[in-house]
Motif scaffolding. Structure first.
Motif, PDB file in Angstrom:
ATOM      1  N   ARG A  64      -1.898   4.074   3.583  1.00 13.10           N
ATOM      2  CA  ARG A  64      -1.608   5.444   3.167  1.00 13.10           C
ATOM      3  C   ARG A  64      -2.864   6.289   3.024  1.00 13.10           C
ATOM      4  O   ARG A  64      -2.768   7.486   2.750  1.00 13.10           O
ATOM      5  CB  ARG A  64      -0.830   5.433   1.850  1.00 13.10           C
ATOM      6  CG  ARG A  64       0.608   4.934   1.993  1.00 13.10           C
ATOM      7  CD  ARG A  64       1.351   5.046   0.675  1.00 13.10           C
ATOM      8  NE  ARG A  64       0.987   3.981  -0.246  1.00 13.10           N
ATOM      9  CZ  ARG A  64       1.166   4.044  -1.555  1.00 13.10           C
ATOM     10  NH1 ARG A  64       1.662   5.144  -2.113  1.00 13.10           N
ATOM     11  NH2 ARG A  64       0.825   3.032  -2.339  1.00 13.10           N
ATOM     12  N   LEU A  65      -4.041   5.685   3.205  1.00 15.97           N
ATOM     13  CA  LEU A  65      -5.298   6.414   3.131  1.00 15.97           C
ATOM     14  C   LEU A  65      -6.168   6.072   4.329  1.00 15.97           C
ATOM     15  O   LEU A  65      -6.164   4.933   4.816  1.00 15.97           O
ATOM     16  CB  LEU A  65      -6.067   6.052   1.853  1.00 15.97           C
ATOM     17  CG  LEU A  65      -5.448   6.414   0.506  1.00 15.97           C
ATOM     18  CD1 LEU A  65      -6.346   5.896  -0.619  1.00 15.97           C
ATOM     19  CD2 LEU A  65      -5.236   7.919   0.375  1.00 15.97           C
ATOM     20  N   ASP A  66      -6.933   7.058   4.801  1.00 13.12           N
ATOM     21  CA  ASP A  66      -7.917   6.799   5.852  1.00 13.12           C
ATOM     22  C   ASP A  66      -9.159   6.142   5.259  1.00 13.12           C
ATOM     23  O   ASP A  66      -9.758   5.268   5.879  1.00 13.12           O
ATOM     24  CB  ASP A  66      -8.310   8.114   6.543  1.00 13.12           C
ATOM     25  CG  ASP A  66      -7.131   8.742   7.263  1.00 13.12           C
ATOM     26  OD1 ASP A  66      -6.543   8.049   8.117  1.00 13.12           O
ATOM     27  OD2 ASP A  66      -6.796   9.900   6.980  1.00 13.12           O
ATOM     28  N   ARG A  98      -3.515   4.492  12.866  1.00  8.64           N
ATOM     29  CA  ARG A  98      -3.572   5.855  12.331  1.00  8.64           C
ATOM     30  C   ARG A  98      -4.578   6.705  13.102  1.00  8.64           C
ATOM     31  O   ARG A  98      -4.327   7.874  13.381  1.00  8.64           O
ATOM     32  CB  ARG A  98      -3.953   5.831  10.844  1.00  8.64           C
ATOM     33  CG  ARG A  98      -2.903   5.272   9.938  1.00  8.64           C
ATOM     34  CD  ARG A  98      -3.151   5.666   8.478  1.00  8.64           C
ATOM     35  NE  ARG A  98      -4.488   5.316   8.037  1.00  8.64           N
ATOM     36  CZ  ARG A  98      -4.827   4.114   7.581  1.00  8.64           C
ATOM     37  NH1 ARG A  98      -3.917   3.156   7.519  1.00  8.64           N
ATOM     38  NH2 ARG A  98      -6.058   3.869   7.184  1.00  8.64           N
ATOM     39  N   ASP A 156      -1.857  -0.351   2.013  1.00  5.55           N
ATOM     40  CA  ASP A 156      -0.539   0.103   2.472  1.00  5.55           C
ATOM     41  C   ASP A 156      -0.640   1.123   3.597  1.00  5.55           C
ATOM     42  O   ASP A 156       0.364   1.722   3.985  1.00  5.55           O
ATOM     43  CB  ASP A 156       0.233   0.732   1.300  1.00  5.55           C
ATOM     44  CG  ASP A 156       0.604  -0.288   0.235  1.00  5.55           C
ATOM     45  OD1 ASP A 156       0.547  -1.493   0.534  1.00  5.55           O
ATOM     46  OD2 ASP A 156       0.931   0.123  -0.894  1.00  5.55           O
ATOM     47  N   MET A 209      -3.342   1.599  -1.998  1.00  4.78           N
ATOM     48  CA  MET A 209      -2.942   2.599  -1.005  1.00  4.78           C
ATOM     49  C   MET A 209      -3.652   2.369   0.320  1.00  4.78           C
ATOM     50  O   MET A 209      -3.068   2.581   1.396  1.00  4.78           O
ATOM     51  CB  MET A 209      -3.227   4.001  -1.535  1.00  4.78           C
ATOM     52  CG  MET A 209      -2.348   4.426  -2.691  1.00  4.78           C
ATOM     53  SD  MET A 209      -2.707   6.094  -3.285  1.00  4.78           S
ATOM     54  CE  MET A 209      -2.088   7.091  -1.898  1.00  4.78           C
ATOM     55  N   ASN A 228      -4.963  15.620   2.416  1.00  4.20           N
ATOM     56  CA  ASN A 228      -4.178  15.086   1.311  1.00  4.20           C
ATOM     57  C   ASN A 228      -5.129  14.263   0.456  1.00  4.20           C
ATOM     58  O   ASN A 228      -5.563  13.179   0.870  1.00  4.20           O
ATOM     59  CB  ASN A 228      -3.029  14.204   1.828  1.00  4.20           C
ATOM     60  CG  ASN A 228      -1.998  14.995   2.604  1.00  4.20           C
ATOM     61  OD1 ASN A 228      -1.601  16.074   2.185  1.00  4.20           O
ATOM     62  ND2 ASN A 228      -1.574  14.466   3.740  1.00  4.20           N
ATOM     63  N   ASP A 254      -4.474  -4.946   8.025  1.00  2.00           N
ATOM     64  CA  ASP A 254      -4.956  -3.686   7.457  1.00  2.00           C
ATOM     65  C   ASP A 254      -5.858  -2.958   8.446  1.00  2.00           C
ATOM     66  O   ASP A 254      -5.791  -1.732   8.596  1.00  2.00           O
ATOM     67  CB  ASP A 254      -5.727  -3.946   6.158  1.00  2.00           C
ATOM     68  CG  ASP A 254      -4.827  -4.390   5.022  1.00  2.00           C
ATOM     69  OD1 ASP A 254      -3.610  -4.161   5.104  1.00  2.00           O
ATOM     70  OD2 ASP A 254      -5.349  -4.963   4.051  1.00  2.00           O
ATOM     71  N   THR A 277      -5.832  12.186  -2.900  1.00  2.00           N
ATOM     72  CA  THR A 277      -5.244  11.467  -4.020  1.00  2.00           C
ATOM     73  C   THR A 277      -6.358  11.079  -4.992  1.00  2.00           C
ATOM     74  O   THR A 277      -7.302  10.387  -4.607  1.00  2.00           O
ATOM     75  CB  THR A 277      -4.532  10.187  -3.547  1.00  2.00           C
ATOM     76  OG1 THR A 277      -3.485  10.537  -2.643  1.00  2.00           O
ATOM     77  CG2 THR A 277      -3.941   9.426  -4.722  1.00  2.00           C
ATOM     78  N   ASN A 316      -6.166  11.769   5.076  1.00  2.00           N
ATOM     79  CA  ASN A 316      -5.607  11.247   3.833  1.00  2.00           C
ATOM     80  C   ASN A 316      -6.726  10.496   3.122  1.00  2.00           C
ATOM     81  O   ASN A 316      -7.163   9.438   3.578  1.00  2.00           O
ATOM     82  CB  ASN A 316      -4.433  10.300   4.123  1.00  2.00           C
ATOM     83  CG  ASN A 316      -3.277  11.014   4.776  1.00  2.00           C
ATOM     84  OD1 ASN A 316      -2.732  11.953   4.207  1.00  2.00           O
ATOM     85  ND2 ASN A 316      -2.904  10.594   5.968  1.00  2.00           N
TER      86      ASN A 316
END
Length: 284
Positions: free
Chosen positions: A136-138, A76, A134, A131, A119, A69, A121, A91
């Protein structure tokens, strides 16, 4: 770039089923097994074991997941630097209290710069943490209880967590007993939300549960919860900004149930996570 066998490990870690992992990755089950065995041989550990017919993660699998992770977060950040500084895209995740009632002024200030994009969420704590894992988020800004051994985090602010009722309710502005409280209908967020877990933990610490209330109702939307509370005699518990958002709502306290929660920045990699936090919260 993460090794393709690491992606197999991550999928099996989530699915905990070799057949489902193979289907999702369009591989054969022996192929999945070979990828896992390669990693086990490379690191000298066992990652998954069977307990009877049930597949279990080992402690070493948890350690590898934590480091993967972190590496994904670094990747990223590297991709963002390759794009260049002329554009900043984030994100970000926020739990519903924070996303709907706390950080909108900060988001508006960030987006006032046309080179910035975001973005956002807004979801419950459990979903946001998944997330994060995964990649999908900073970072995520969450409230309530989570496993701090699995994620890096930092305090953003502390906030009161009072009882909330309609303005004019017999409880409004008062301190009530637990016995009086349990006569009420309680409306709470859905399982997995940070606010629900915080209330459940506070009740458990005092030898009670949410089922002590005369009736228990759950809803995933704060707008639905506050509308129901404002229109009747049901009560809820939430952070103070929720009550402050409407003149139709009031707060109350409960004897021996003073709750204060934390809003925390959460990330998988402390260094890259803090970089992203600073972009959105430059003065924090």
């Amino acid at each position: 770039m993460l090794d393709y066998r690491i992606h197999t490990f991550l999928t099996l870690y989530r699915q905990m089923n070799y057949r489902k992992t193979a289907e999702l990755l369009n591989m054969t089950q022996p192929g999945v097994t070979q990828h896992i065995q390669f990693l086990e041989k490379a690191y000298g550990v066992r990652l998954f074991v069977y307990d009877g017919r049930t597949l279990r993660r080992t402690k070493d699998a948890e350690i590898l997941k934590k480091h993967v992770d972190s590496m994904a977060a670094e990747e990223r950040a590297m991709e963002r630097e390759f794009v260049g500084e002329e554009k900043t895209a984030l994100n970000v995740g926020a739990t519903k209290t924070i996303g709907e009632f706390v950080i909108l002024p900060t988001v508006k200030a960030f987006l006032a710069d046309e080179s910035h994009s975001l973005n956002l969420t807004v979801d419950n704590t459990q979903t946001l943490l998944q997330m994060l894992e995964d990649a999908r988020l900073d970072f995520a800004l969450v409230e309530g209880v989570f496993d701090r051994t699995r994620y890096a985090s930092r305090l953003y602010k502390k906030e009161r967590f009072p009882g909330i009722c309609r303005a004019g309710h017999p409880f409004a502005g008062k301190t009530v007993s637990m016995e009086e409280l349990f006569r009420m209908t309680l409306i709470v967020r859905e399982p997995g939300s940070g606010t629900r877990r915080l209330l459940e933990q506070a009740m458990t610490d005092r030898g009670y549960s949410l089922h002590c209330f005369s009736r228990l109702i759950s809803a995933s939307s704060f707008s639905a919860i506050t509308a129901l509370v404002a229109a009747g005699d049901a009560v809820t518990f939430a952070y103070a900004p929720v009550a402050e958002s409407s003149a139709a709502l009031s707060t109350f306290e409960v004897e021996d149930l003073s709750i204060c929660g934390e809003f925390r920045f959460v990330y998988c990699n402390a260094v890259t996570g803090e970089r992203s936090v600073h972009l959105l919260f430059p003065e924090d």
